[in-house]
Design an enzyme around this catalytic site. Structure first.
Site, PDB file in Angstrom:
ATOM      1  N   GLU A   1       1.218  29.928  72.359  1.00  0.00           N
ATOM      2  CA  GLU A   1       0.905  30.292  70.957  1.00  0.00           C
ATOM      3  C   GLU A   1       0.658  29.046  70.042  1.00  0.00           C
ATOM      4  O   GLU A   1      -0.302  29.101  69.285  1.00  0.00           O
ATOM      5  CB  GLU A   1       1.394  31.491  70.325  1.00  0.00           C
ATOM      6  CG  GLU A   1       1.229  32.951  71.186  1.00  0.00           C
ATOM      7  CD  GLU A   1       2.183  33.859  70.845  1.00  0.00           C
ATOM      8  OE1 GLU A   1       1.637  34.894  70.083  1.00  0.00           O
ATOM      9  OE2 GLU A   1       3.559  33.845  71.366  1.00  0.00           O
TER      10      GLU A   1
ATOM     11  N   HIS B   1     -17.204  35.979  80.637  1.00  0.00           N
ATOM     12  CA  HIS B   1     -16.948  37.378  79.582  1.00  0.00           C
ATOM     13  C   HIS B   1     -15.867  38.074  79.779  1.00  0.00           C
ATOM     14  O   HIS B   1     -15.542  38.795  79.369  1.00  0.00           O
ATOM     15  CB  HIS B   1     -18.132  38.251  79.667  1.00  0.00           C
ATOM     16  CG  HIS B   1     -19.709  37.782  79.929  1.00  0.00           C
ATOM     17  ND1 HIS B   1     -20.300  37.553  79.056  1.00  0.00           N
ATOM     18  CD2 HIS B   1     -20.111  37.302  81.226  1.00  0.00           C
ATOM     19  CE1 HIS B   1     -21.367  37.019  79.509  1.00  0.00           C
ATOM     20  NE2 HIS B   1     -21.113  36.835  80.722  1.00  0.00           N
TER      21      HIS B   1
ATOM     22  N   SER C   1      12.048  38.750  71.003  1.00  0.00           N
ATOM     23  CA  SER C   1      11.790  39.369  69.610  1.00  0.00           C
ATOM     24  C   SER C   1      13.017  40.001  68.950  1.00  0.00           C
ATOM     25  O   SER C   1      14.117  39.976  69.849  1.00  0.00           O
ATOM     26  CB  SER C   1      10.915  40.606  69.764  1.00  0.00           C
ATOM     27  OG  SER C   1      11.112  41.444  68.865  1.00  0.00           O
TER      28      SER C   1
ATOM     29  N   LYS D   1      11.169  41.878  75.033  1.00  0.00           N
ATOM     30  CA  LYS D   1      10.064  41.071  74.707  1.00  0.00           C
ATOM     31  C   LYS D   1      10.269  39.742  75.357  1.00  0.00           C
ATOM     32  O   LYS D   1      11.448  39.150  75.081  1.00  0.00           O
ATOM     33  CB  LYS D   1       9.781  41.036  73.224  1.00  0.00           C
ATOM     34  CG  LYS D   1       8.853  42.347  72.622  1.00  0.00           C
ATOM     35  CD  LYS D   1       7.526  42.453  73.260  1.00  0.00           C
ATOM     36  CE  LYS D   1       6.610  41.281  72.721  1.00  0.00           C
ATOM     37  NZ  LYS D   1       5.704  41.725  71.718  1.00  0.00           N
TER      38      LYS D   1
END
Ligand code: ARG
Length: 472
Positions: free
Chosen positions: A290, A156, A277, A283
């Site tokens: 992704e 979970h 970024s 970043k």
């Protein structure tokens, strides 16, 4: 431009129709297979005396020339010629005159195109098998590198129990191993030769189908010409296999995206597979992961596309089938590059061992061990569960981890079972038992069942897998 089929027509094809119906912009990918097919076909026509020896030899020579022109980028593809087959045939007639047209004796583009696509699929599935093999080997190497590294296990997405990182990673080995098996099984149905089925009914010419099947390396020939020109099951099946691989990759990607966040901080991704970024200088984004996750959507689209294309399509060949290649080519290309990227990710990730150890015992992850110990001592599991549950509540309230507490703290929760335990063991023994129960490494090694996370079990499985993959 004059079309090979224009005999019965009185009107020229509309320009818009030419643009609408062409497939050469994407099916030129099939050229090497189309040339191999035509070469085998010419040899068969020669053997059967359908073509004269020197005719067949000249055709094969010209096919070789066309192949070279294509490889060197000198071939002029023409959309007016619809598809890869007619482009190549037209070039043969430029080189050989009327003889070039004889290559299309005893065949139709209907059996030709599906034979090409089967050859393409076979070659690419074999390439994907070898990419999967490399991926699996990298997983085994990484598992070995972190063979005894405790890592938090989740259900979970809540911290559940400690596991070994090696054990976690091998879960993915097994997924990709099943993917490999599935492809091997699919290949049996891919590697069937439809050539000789002609338009849909076979041909009146005396061809030798076994001969071309052998030359093209197929396992068998198709036995129903109608099915042979309209069957695209092998494409749907292939895309399903690839979609399944991508689904597995998307799960791995999601895990790694989460594990590499500042908040989890369990693994470090290689800089070379991440990007920054344009506005936030600090970043480091997990783009490789992704995009792998994102590209999985393409595969599901391809799968839905091919199934929809085939739905309720009347027998036998219909032009709709030209679109099959769009889905197949996309699925194959996306899967190949994604497996390569994920292999690089696996090769280059690092586990933050300190953090992994800390998290693997955090959130009372060893509470089950306490409860199972009590149940081994004869306390009904339901009572044991309740006792430990209340103890965990106490630990939460006093802001302590289980290994910061001791049997002294625990005994107050045992109720009527305290006496049973303390009759059997001395307090000193119980302190030692408690300490062992909340020790992460010991907890991991207690999961000593076949397929469990105990170090010796994982080592055993890893050894079997290394042998299977012929490592060392
Ligand atoms: N380009 C076509 C395809 O990909 C080749 C077969 C065309 N056959 C036909 N009867 N028009 O399906």
């Amino acid at each position: 431009m004059e079309k090979p089929w224009e005999g019965r027509f009185t009107e020229k094809v509309d320009k818009l129709m030419e643009k609408f119906s062409e497939s050469v912009s994407f099916d030129k990918k099939l050229a090497p297979y189309d040339i191999a097919l035509s070469t085998a076909h010419a040899l068969m026509l020669k053997k059967q005396g359908i073509l004269k020896e020197e005719e067949a030899d000249k055709l094969i020579e010209a096919l070789n020339q066309v192949k070279k022109e294509i490889e060197e980028g000198k071939f002029k593809w023409k959309t007016e010629l619809e598809d890869v087959h007619m482009n190549i045939e037209k070039r043969l007639t430029e080189i050989l005159g009327d003889l070039g047209k004889k290559i299309h004796t005893a065949r139709s583009r209907n059996d030709q195109v599906v034979t090409d696509v089967r050859l393409y699929t076979r070659e690419n599935l074999n390439e994907i098998l070898s990419l999967l093999k490399t991926l699996k080997v990298e997983i085994l190497k990484k598992a070995k590198e972190y063979i005894d590294t405790p890592f938090p296990g989740y259900t979970h997405l809540q911290l559940a129990q400690p596991i070994l990182f090696s054990h976690y990673l091998l879960a993915y080995y097994f997924m990709f191993d099943r993917d490999e098996e599935r492809i091997k099984d699919t290949l049996k149905r891919v590697n069937v030769c439809p050539l000789g089925s002609a338009a849909l009914a076979g041909t009146t010419l005396n061809i030798d189908r076994e001969f071309t099947k052998e030359l093209l390396g197929f396992d068998k020939i198709s036995l129903n010409s109608i099915d042979a020109v309209s069957d695209r099951d092998f494409i749907a099946e292939t895309i399903f296999c690839l979609a399944m691989i991508m689904m597995h990759i998307s799960r791995l990607s999601e895990d790694f995206i989460i594990y590499s966040t500042y908040e989890f901080n369990l693994i470090e991704l290689p800089d070379k597979l991440c990007t920054g970024s344009s506005i936030m200088p600090q970043k480091k984004n997990p783009d490789a992961l992704e995009l792998s996750r994102g590209k999985t959507a393409r595969l599901y689209g391809d799968l839905m596309g091919i199934l929809t294309l085939l739905k309720a399509l009347p027998l036998s060949y219909n032009r709709d089938l030209q679109e099959d290649k769009i889905f197949l080519f996309d699925a194959v290309e996306v899967t190949k590059i994604t497996i390569k990227i994920i292999t690089e990710v696996i090769k280059n990730i690092k586990v933050n061992k300190d953090r992994a150890l800390k998290l693997s015992k955090a959130n009372y992850a060893l509470a089950t061990d306490l409860a199972e110990f009590l149940s081994k001592e004869g306390i009904p599991f339901r009572d044991a569960h309740h006792i430990v549950g209340r103890f965990v509540r106490f630990a939460i309230d006093t802001d302590k981890e289980l290994d910061e507490l001791s049997y002294k703290d625990f005994r107050g929760f045992l109720g009527k079972y305290k006496e049973t335990l303390e009759k059997k063991y001395s307090l000193e023994e119980l302190e030692k038992i408690y300490k062992d129960l909340v020790d992460v490494k010991k907890a991991i090694n207690r999961r000593n069942v076949i397929g469990g996370t105990a170090l010796n079990q994982v080592k055993h499985v890893l050894k079997l897998l290394e042998e299977k993959e012929n490592l060392k």
